[in-house]
Design an enzyme around this catalytic site. Structure first.
Site, PDB file in Angstrom:
ATOM      1  N   HIS A 115       0.826  -1.203   0.000  1.00  0.00           N
ATOM      2  CA  HIS A 115       0.000   0.000   0.000  1.00  0.00           C
ATOM      3  C   HIS A 115       0.863   1.256   0.000  1.00  0.00           C
ATOM      4  CE1 HIS A 115      -3.187   2.647   2.194  1.00  0.00           C
ATOM      5  NE2 HIS A 115      -3.111   2.920   0.921  1.00  0.00           N
ATOM      6  N   HIS A 140      -4.258   0.800  -6.162  1.00  0.00           N
ATOM      7  CA  HIS A 140      -4.453   1.434  -4.860  1.00  0.00           C
ATOM      8  C   HIS A 140      -5.836   1.111  -4.299  1.00  0.00           C
ATOM      9  CE1 HIS A 140      -5.659   4.785  -2.163  1.00  0.00           C
ATOM     10  NE2 HIS A 140      -4.489   4.494  -1.640  1.00  0.00           N
ATOM     11  N   ILE A 160      -6.270   8.938  -0.688  1.00  0.00           N
ATOM     12  CA  ILE A 160      -6.505   8.731   0.740  1.00  0.00           C
ATOM     13  C   ILE A 160      -5.494   7.709   1.238  1.00  0.00           C
ATOM     14  CG2 ILE A 160      -8.176   6.907   0.377  1.00  0.00           C
ATOM     15  CD1 ILE A 160      -8.290   9.471   3.229  1.00  0.00           C
ATOM     16  N   ASN A 177      -6.715  -0.577  -0.676  1.00  0.00           N
ATOM     17  CA  ASN A 177      -7.054   0.431   0.331  1.00  0.00           C
ATOM     18  C   ASN A 177      -8.468   0.333   0.897  1.00  0.00           C
ATOM     19  OD1 ASN A 177      -6.250   3.093   1.690  1.00  0.00           O
ATOM     20  ND2 ASN A 177      -8.192   3.602   0.716  1.00  0.00           N
ATOM     21  N   HIS A 195       1.738   4.695  -2.959  1.00  0.00           N
ATOM     22  CA  HIS A 195       1.900   6.079  -2.507  1.00  0.00           C
ATOM     23  C   HIS A 195       3.299   6.622  -2.814  1.00  0.00           C
ATOM     24  CE1 HIS A 195      -1.754   6.944   0.017  1.00  0.00           C
ATOM     25  NE2 HIS A 195      -1.874   5.632  -0.093  1.00  0.00           N
TER      26      HIS A 195
END
Length: 915
Positions: free
Chosen positions: A574, A766, A915, A770, A579
């Protein structure tokens, strides 16, 4: 003239006094016929056509029909005419007192000349000034009258007078003489014969007192660098220089400067040794680069950047900050996290015996009965701070309830079953670590001199009884054995982790057997510790239970696997892979690709909010003693595990879904299949749904790239494109820049592959990792984020405690009440869609984000394909033959279903890592 009237509209032909003596132009970008109010000399070509494919028959027809002598007439004097700008400004829903006062002041001073001033810039050069042609300056009308409007969007008008030889507006400058910034959403220029000219701005325009220069916005017309009209060339380069900055000084929150830095701000050495963390990025600990803030160093370590602690904001370029609805959503989530931290800590201080869960009923009561709050201190707090009603509610008497996680909504005991444990490996929140087992026993790649023998403790006798009569070799050959291997990820850090207070971990390996039903069955779990002596028994194997005692041993072993899985999921798959590794590509895109570059326009929605959420993560989540360290087993070693994966595992060329599936042995190339791959587990929901989305993205990107780059020379000679890719690697991923696996960027197909991978990672990858975090992890026994006890064997002093009350021992090994409720609050926040989310196949200003008609049409085809994918996913979830997504109490796999409403929905694929 008849055909011209029919195409352009008779009213337009009649109203424009100078039209009859203008020249026709086939707009090479809009792919539409339009009248260009440029009065050209007779020798100038009448038609400009972009490449041979642009409707030649239509051009020929018009040229025959027109009175060419009339078109070529040049009047003695240029005609002046008025054009109008419709400027859309977005209001805030809520303003603080300071903003309200400034707004009233701006409304007053606007009347006396401190206003908003606009100026049009032509695509053409003025032969006298040798610079671009410019209109007169015009001010926004009625700002003071409309300042009290409560609507979300307010339209203002500005009027310009231009000569008929002005050309087409390619840019517009804005000067804000007010006291405070405003959010400029869009500008549309009306009155030019070629039709409306659109500017999709979506940017904060700062006051001139903060930023004295003019703000520049380009029209939605895309141009490759070498196609830039003469009037825009210098402006294009200047805008990029401004965005790069000079790499000096501390950034102000109102700046729009994109630059790189290392992760030297996660620790706070000024607070003491416990808050010191190593710098990530550099030869010692490689890591991707993050956005530079320029903050001064700490007092005790000149190599560490000083921190900005919440609630103070971290710098990201102004346009990267959350819009108001997103900020409200995230703030409420953070507020909730604070409350959920406060409440259990107060409970723990009141009753020491309430520190651990006593049993399953204690956990169930968090959703059914809630937590009773002692009224008093927090009662006053709750009156002042509104709680979001959707996700938690305080009832009369001070009762706080958590929403029921989806994993127990259909079957309260599903998580206990081995088949559900196996199902979540391919259809849960972390479906990207399972691999086909190719060698048995598995072998470590760690240095045996440091970490002991590379051989596994797994033996044939551990698994042969679970293979439906097959030998181990037969099962391997039949592609029936799979593994989730966290041995090498965790073992180097176990001495440090197990020395932490209340943290205990193994390096785990889990073997699965693929049944004839297409489901996975766990058949052995290896638990490894670092060897403390040559003869120490550092490895043990736990197999499915045969009696009451081994049943609890098996439960504990699965819990340790889940804790390892939760750590790798959060820190590697993740955080790192979606990110952190995306941030360099985003920074380089803003620094090297003009807003008018077609590739920037393609990537724009997939970069939204990522810099802001990453900055918030550095501030509150991945920082020393932050949420991730306090909630996950590795504690202070969390980010070092992430960095080790970057150094040893991450490869951009294998991050696309097909390449990743092949790397893990989960698929093999098969040209007869729709996606060119054959899955070895046919019912692998993440992979089968993901391949549909991957194909849709790839087809859209390929059509887009081929539209602008019909041959390789255009790719190689695009200086902005090449600079973006080179900077992403050489600066953004500087520690791996010499790796041989970086894809080359020399052909349209190279570019298609690189862009498809980036868009896949930012959107679908993602989303899959997530938005299931609370639905699956909100019930802590299903996926404990940390473990506090090892599994005792008969020689351990703790074995008697375990034997006497195994359930009590099991819960003492899981997170405490405080840790669990804190973790639940965090993953609930991370799993929440904000109301302004933009999903795959959608984008702001849907029909005008580009001025190229062919591209807009292609995007609508992509949107339609995404809707077809969603319908197919819905069908699959109703197919009883697909047991990993359909069955009594089985959760449907919706994490890659593209659309979603706001809140925790366990579905929805936003365009970006937001997020």
């Amino acid at each position: 003239m008849a055909l011209a009237r029919e195409i352009m509209g008779s009213s337009l032909m009649e109203k424009s006094s100078f039209l009859a003596s203008s020249n026709f132009l086939l707009n090479r970008k809009h792919n539409q016929l339009c009248f260009n109010p440029v009065l050209a000399p007779a020798e100038r070509k009448i038609f400009q056509v972009k490449r041979a494919s642009r409707v030649p028959t239509l051009v020929a027809a018009i040229s025959e029909d027109l009175d060419l002598d009339l078109v070529k007439v040049v009047p003695e004097k240029a005609v002046k005419f008025k054009v109008r700008a419709v400027v859309t400004v977005k209001n805030k829903h809520k303003e603080d007192l300071k903003e309200t006062i400034a707004k009233h002041l701006d409304a007053f001073t606007d009347k006396i000349g401190r206003n908003v001033v606009l100026e049009l810039v032509s695509t053409d050069i003025d032969p006298k000034t040798k610079g671009p042609k410019k209109s007169n300056q015009a001010v926004l009308k009625d700002w003071s009258k409309k300042s009290t409007l409560k609507t979300v969007r307010v339209n203002y008008i500005a009027e310009f007078v231009v000569d008929s030889n002005f050309g087409i507006p390619g840019a517009i400058t804005v000067i804000n003489k007010h006291q405070q910034e405003f959010f400029l959403e869009s500008i549309t220029i009306e009155g030019f014969a070629c039709g409306p000219v659109h500017f999709s701005c979506n940017s904060w325009v700062q006051s001139r007192k903060d930023h004295p220069g003019k703000r520049m916005f380009f029209s939605n017309q895309p141009y490759l660098p070498n196609e830039t009209p003469a009037g825009l060339k210098a402006l294009r380069e200047r805008e990029l220089r401004d965005l790069r900055g000079d790499g000096q000084g501390e950034r102000k929150l109102s700046d729009r400067i994109y630059d790189f830095d290392i992760y030297n701000d996660l620790g706070n050495p000024d607070k003491g040794i416990d808050f010191v963390r190593p710098t990530l990025g550099g030869e010692k600990i490689p890591f991707p680069r993050r956005c530079r803030t320029g903050r001064p160093p700490t007092d005790t370590d000149l190599n560490a950047e000083s921190r900005v602690e919440k609630p103070l904001p971290m710098y990201v370029p102004r346009d990267e900050q959350f819009e108001e609805s997103k900020m409200n959503s995230f703030s409420t989530g953070r507020l909730k996290a604070v409350l959920h931290n406060l409440i259990p800590s107060l409970m723990a201080s009141i009753s020491a015996t309430n520190h651990d869960f006593k049993g399953f009923s204690d956990i169930d009561s968090l959703y059914s009965e809630g937590l009773f709050l002692k009224l008093g201190l927090q009662d006053e707090l709750l009156k002042k701070i509104p709680l979001p009603k959707v996700v938690s509610r305080i009832q009369e008497g001070g009762l706080l309830k958590y929403d029921i996680p989806k994993i127990i909504s259909k079957d309260k005991f599903a998580w206990l079953r081995d088949d559900e444990f196996g199902r979540q490996a391919i259809a849960g929140v972390n479906p990207v670590n399972i691999e086909r087992l190719q060698v048995f026993p598995p072998v470590s790649k760690l240095d045996p001199e440091i970490y002991g023998p590379q051989e596994s403790a797994l033996k044939e006798e551990h698994i042969v009884g679970h293979l439906n009569g097959m030998t181990v070799q037969e099962a391997l050959d039949a592609n029936k054995l799979f593994i989730i291997d966290y041995h090498d990820s965790y073992l180097p850090f176990l001495d440090g982790i197990n020395a932490l207070d209340g943290r205990k971990a193994y390096a785990t390996r889990t073997i699965f057997f693929l049944t004839d039903l297409g489901t996975l069955k766990p058949i052995a779990i290896e638990l490894s510790l670092p060897p403390t002596a040559p003869s120490s028994r550092s490895k043990r194997v736990v197999t499915p239970p045969v009696d009451a005692t081994t049943n609890w041993m098996w439960k504990l072993a699965k819990a340790h696997v889940c804790a390892n899985d939760a750590g790798v999921h959060q820190l590697v798959n993740h955080w790192l892979r979606t990110h952190a590794t995306m941030e360099p590509f985003i920074l380089a895109a803003h620094r090297q690709l003009s807003a008018m570059h077609p590739i920037f326009k393609l990537l724009d929605p997939h970069m939204r909010y990522t810099l802001e959420i990453n900055a918030l993560a550095r501030q509150s989540l991945i920082s020393a003693d932050g949420v991730i360290e306090s909630c996950f087993t590795p504690g202070r070693y969390c980010m070092e595990i992430s960095a080790a994966a970057y150094k040893n595992f991450w490869r951009f060329d294998l991050e696309g879904l097909p390449a990743d599936l092949i790397r893990r042995g989960m698929a093999v190339p098969d040209p007869t299949q729709p996606h060119g791959l054959k899955l070895l587990i046919e019912d692998y929901p993440y992979a089968s749904d993901g391949l549909m989305i991957w194909a849709a993205i790839e087809n859209w990107v390929r059509s887009y790239v081929n539209h602008y780059y019909p041959d390789s020379s255009l790719v190689c000679n695009d200086k902005e494109l090449q600079a973006w890719y080179a900077e992403s690697i050489n600066v953004g991923h500087a520690d791996l820049r010499h790796a041989e696996w970086w894809p080359t960027l020399a052909t349209p197909e190279d570019l298609t592959s690189i862009l498809t991978t980036i868009i896949w990672l930012a959107s679908a990858q993602h989303a899959a990792l997530n938005f299931g975090q609370y639905p699956y992890g909100g019930y802590v026994p299903n996926r404990p984020p940390l473990m506090r006890r090892l599994i005792p064997d008969e020689n351990d002093p703790e074995y008697a405690i375990f034997h006497a009350d195994p359930q009590k021992y099991f819960f003492s090994a899981l997170p405490s009440l405080l840790q669990a409720t804190k973790f639940m609050a965090v993953v609930d926040t991370l799993s929440t869609h904000s109301p302004d989310e933009e999903y795959l196949g959608e984008r702001h200003h849907q029909s005008i984000w580009s001025g190229d008609a062919e591209v807009i049409e292609s995007f609508y085809e992509f949107s339609a394909e995404i809707r077809r994918v969603e319908n197919e996913i819905e069908k699959r979830n109703g197919n009883s033959k697909l047991r990993n997504r359909c069955g009594a109490g089985v959760l449907p796999y919706e994490l890659l279903a593209p659309s979603s409403g706001p809140g925790v929905t366990c579905r929805g694929v936003p365009n970006s890592v937001s997020i």
